[in-house]
Design a protein around this motif. Sequence first.
Motif, PDB file in Angstrom:
ATOM      1  N   PRO A 283       0.810  -1.223   0.000  1.00 11.54           N
ATOM      2  CA  PRO A 283       0.000   0.000   0.000  1.00 11.54           C
ATOM      3  C   PRO A 283       0.842   1.271   0.000  1.00 11.54           C
ATOM      4  CG  PRO A 283      -0.005  -1.020   2.163  1.00 11.54           C
ATOM      5  CD  PRO A 283       0.693  -1.980   1.259  1.00 11.54           C
ATOM      6  N   ASP A 284       2.093   1.189   0.462  1.00 10.33           N
ATOM      7  CA  ASP A 284       2.954   2.378   0.499  1.00 10.33           C
ATOM      8  C   ASP A 284       3.666   2.609  -0.830  1.00 10.33           C
ATOM      9  OD1 ASP A 284       2.347   2.841   3.237  1.00 10.33           O
ATOM     10  OD2 ASP A 284       3.821   1.331   3.826  1.00 10.33           O
ATOM     11  N   ALA A 285       4.111   1.531  -1.458  1.00 17.23           N
ATOM     12  CA  ALA A 285       4.906   1.673  -2.685  1.00 17.23           C
ATOM     13  C   ALA A 285       4.065   1.743  -3.952  1.00 17.23           C
ATOM     14  CB  ALA A 285       5.900   0.514  -2.786  1.00 17.23           C
ATOM     15  N   SER A 286       2.858   1.203  -3.926  1.00 25.40           N
ATOM     16  CA  SER A 286       2.070   1.098  -5.153  1.00 25.40           C
ATOM     17  C   SER A 286       1.695   2.441  -5.785  1.00 25.40           C
ATOM     18  CB  SER A 286       0.809   0.269  -4.907  1.00 25.40           C
ATOM     19  OG  SER A 286       1.137  -1.083  -4.714  1.00 25.40           O
ATOM     20  N   PRO A 287       1.227   3.441  -5.028  1.00 21.84           N
ATOM     21  CA  PRO A 287       0.839   4.702  -5.682  1.00 21.84           C
ATOM     22  C   PRO A 287       1.972   5.333  -6.489  1.00 21.84           C
ATOM     23  CG  PRO A 287      -0.034   4.617  -3.451  1.00 21.84           C
ATOM     24  CD  PRO A 287       0.892   3.445  -3.584  1.00 21.84           C
ATOM     25  N   SER A 288       3.170   5.392  -5.925  1.00 22.27           N
ATOM     26  CA  SER A 288       4.289   5.997  -6.650  1.00 22.27           C
ATOM     27  C   SER A 288       4.721   5.115  -7.824  1.00 22.27           C
ATOM     28  CB  SER A 288       5.470   6.241  -5.706  1.00 22.27           C
ATOM     29  OG  SER A 288       5.911   5.026  -5.107  1.00 22.27           O
ATOM     30  N   PHE A 289       4.559   3.795  -7.678  1.00 25.86           N
ATOM     31  CA  PHE A 289       4.883   2.878  -8.772  1.00 25.86           C
ATOM     32  C   PHE A 289       4.000   3.162  -9.980  1.00 25.86           C
ATOM     33  CE2 PHE A 289       3.733  -1.055 -11.022  1.00 25.86           C
ATOM     34  CZ  PHE A 289       4.978  -1.484 -11.461  1.00 25.86           C
ATOM     35  N   TRP A 290       2.695   3.267  -9.769  1.00 28.46           N
ATOM     36  CA  TRP A 290       1.783   3.503 -10.882  1.00 28.46           C
ATOM     37  C   TRP A 290       2.007   4.881 -11.494  1.00 28.46           C
ATOM     38  CZ3 TRP A 290       0.377  -0.687 -12.796  1.00 28.46           C
ATOM     39  CH2 TRP A 290      -0.060  -1.768 -12.038  1.00 28.46           C
ATOM     40  N   ALA A 291       2.333   5.865 -10.675  1.00 25.40           N
ATOM     41  CA  ALA A 291       2.621   7.204 -11.199  1.00 25.40           C
ATOM     42  C   ALA A 291       3.862   7.173 -12.089  1.00 25.40           C
ATOM     43  CB  ALA A 291       2.807   8.186 -10.047  1.00 25.40           C
ATOM     44  N   ALA A 292       4.883   6.402 -11.684  1.00 26.91           N
ATOM     45  CA  ALA A 292       6.110   6.312 -12.477  1.00 26.91           C
ATOM     46  C   ALA A 292       5.870   5.557 -13.781  1.00 26.91           C
ATOM     47  CB  ALA A 292       7.206   5.628 -11.660  1.00 26.91           C
ATOM     48  N   ILE A 293       5.010   4.523 -13.750  1.00 29.26           N
ATOM     49  CA  ILE A 293       4.636   3.814 -14.981  1.00 29.26           C
ATOM     50  C   ILE A 293       3.936   4.784 -15.928  1.00 29.26           C
ATOM     51  CG2 ILE A 293       3.071   2.064 -15.944  1.00 29.26           C
ATOM     52  CD1 ILE A 293       5.525   0.804 -14.756  1.00 29.26           C
ATOM     53  N   ARG A 294       3.012   5.556 -15.400  1.00 30.78           N
ATOM     54  CA  ARG A 294       2.262   6.526 -16.221  1.00 30.78           C
ATOM     55  C   ARG A 294       3.193   7.555 -16.857  1.00 30.78           C
ATOM     56  NH1 ARG A 294      -0.567  10.132 -12.362  1.00 30.78           N
ATOM     57  NH2 ARG A 294       1.530  11.050 -12.396  1.00 30.78           N
ATOM     58  N   ASP A 295       4.137   8.068 -16.074  1.00 30.70           N
ATOM     59  CA  ASP A 295       4.995   9.160 -16.535  1.00 30.70           C
ATOM     60  C   ASP A 295       6.207   8.682 -17.315  1.00 30.70           C
ATOM     61  OD1 ASP A 295       3.231  10.805 -15.187  1.00 30.70           O
ATOM     62  OD2 ASP A 295       4.479  10.927 -13.376  1.00 30.70           O
ATOM     63  N   GLY A 296       6.462   7.364 -17.337  1.00 27.51           N
ATOM     64  CA  GLY A 296       7.633   6.847 -18.026  1.00 27.51           C
ATOM     65  C   GLY A 296       8.936   7.146 -17.319  1.00 27.51           C
ATOM     66  N   SER A 297       8.882   7.312 -15.993  1.00 34.10           N
ATOM     67  CA  SER A 297      10.078   7.710 -15.245  1.00 34.10           C
ATOM     68  C   SER A 297      10.812   6.544 -14.582  1.00 34.10           C
ATOM     69  CB  SER A 297       9.712   8.749 -14.180  1.00 34.10           C
ATOM     70  OG  SER A 297       8.744   8.244 -13.264  1.00 34.10           O
ATOM     71  N   LEU A 298      10.243   5.319 -14.657  1.00 37.31           N
ATOM     72  CA  LEU A 298      10.963   4.160 -14.128  1.00 37.31           C
ATOM     73  C   LEU A 298      12.076   3.755 -15.089  1.00 37.31           C
ATOM     74  CD1 LEU A 298       8.376   1.569 -12.701  1.00 37.31           C
ATOM     75  CD2 LEU A 298      10.046   2.922 -11.435  1.00 37.31           C
ATOM     76  N   PRO A 299      13.223   3.312 -14.569  1.00 32.08           N
ATOM     77  CA  PRO A 299      14.274   2.826 -15.472  1.00 32.08           C
ATOM     78  C   PRO A 299      13.884   1.474 -16.065  1.00 32.08           C
ATOM     79  CG  PRO A 299      14.926   2.508 -13.180  1.00 32.08           C
ATOM     80  CD  PRO A 299      13.651   3.301 -13.157  1.00 32.08           C
ATOM     81  N   PRO A 300      14.409   1.136 -17.245  1.00 33.69           N
ATOM     82  CA  PRO A 300      14.098  -0.172 -17.845  1.00 33.69           C
ATOM     83  C   PRO A 300      14.582  -1.312 -16.957  1.00 33.69           C
ATOM     84  CG  PRO A 300      15.132   1.296 -19.443  1.00 33.69           C
ATOM     85  CD  PRO A 300      15.268   1.959 -18.103  1.00 33.69           C
TER      86      PRO A 300
END
Length: 309
Positions: A283-300
Motif C-alpha cells: 500500500p505504500d509503494a504502489s501509488p508511486s509505482f503507478w505514477a512512475a509507470i504513467r509518466d515513463g520515469s521508471l528505469p528499464p
Amino acid sequence: MLAIAGLVVVALLAWPIGLLVWANGKVQHTSALSGAPNTPGTTYLLTGSDSRADGSVGEDGTEGARTDTILLLHAPTSGPTALISLPRDTFVDIPGHEPSKLNAAFSWGGAPLLVQTVEALTGLTVDHYAEIGMAGVEQIVDAVGGVNLCHDADVHDPDSGMEWAAGCHDVTGVQALAFARMRKSDPTGDVGRAERQRQLIGAVMGKVDPAQLLVRPGQQVALIDAGTGALTVSDGTGIIDMAKLALAFKAANGPDGITGTPPIASIDYRPGNGVGSAVQLDPDASPSFWAAIRDGSLPPGPVGGMPGA
C-alpha cells in the motif's frame, strides 16, 4: 514489360490493403471502456478468459467467465514501455461490490467492471481492451510453428496438464497453454505463473518476423485468422491499434522495456469475509509505482516479483 511491372505493383499494393480490410472485418468487438478522462500515454488492458457458462465454480471461487491472465501494457508519451502482470488474486476495491480478488470483477461484471477496477487500482485510463479466449493461445502458438520455453523445475500438474522436465523445450500450442496456466505446482503461485505468461508472449512475438511474413502470405493469413478468431477487443479498436499493441509488446519485452508485477507485500493475505488467500499489493509503494509507470520515469528492467526478492 511495363504492363507486367504495373500488374506486379498493383498486386503488391492490393495484397496488404486487402489483407487489412479482411482482418478488420474479422475482429470481434465488445463494449468494455469506461469513458473515464484520458491519462497520458496509451494503456492497454489484456486478459485471457475461460468461459464457465455451465455454472461450474473455479478453484478461486468464481462462477461464469473468469480470467487467469491480466496484463497492463502502457506506452508513455516518453520513457520505457511497461508490461505489468496483475495477479488474478490481487485484493482490490471493486466498484459497486465488496472488496475481493481482481478476478472476481471479471466474473461479476465482465470486461466493463474489470476495466473500472483496474483503472481505480492504477490511476490509468484504459484506452484499449483485448481479450483472448485461452483456447486461442493454442492456435496462435501453432500458427507461428511452436515456441521454445524454459522452466527450471520438473512439473507434473494434473490441473493445468503441464508435464515438464527441467530445462528448455520446443512446444506446441497445447503444451504452451498448460505452461501458461500452471499455478498449483509453483511455490510462487500467481507470481510464477505471470512470469511464464510473459515468457510465452515474448516467445510468440520473437517468432513473428515481419520481414519473413512479407514473403510468406500463407503464414500472414494463418496468424491473422488465429489471432482475430481468438480475440475480442473494445469498441473502436481496430487492426491498426492491434498492430500498435504488438509493437508496444515488443518494446516492453526488449532491453529498454519494463516487465514484472506491481510491488507485492504478501502472496498469502487473509482479509476475511470469505475471500480466502489473496495477493496484497504494497500500500505504500504502489501509488508511486503507478505514477512512475504513467509518466515513463521508471528505469528499464524487471520490477516487482516475490516479496523481499
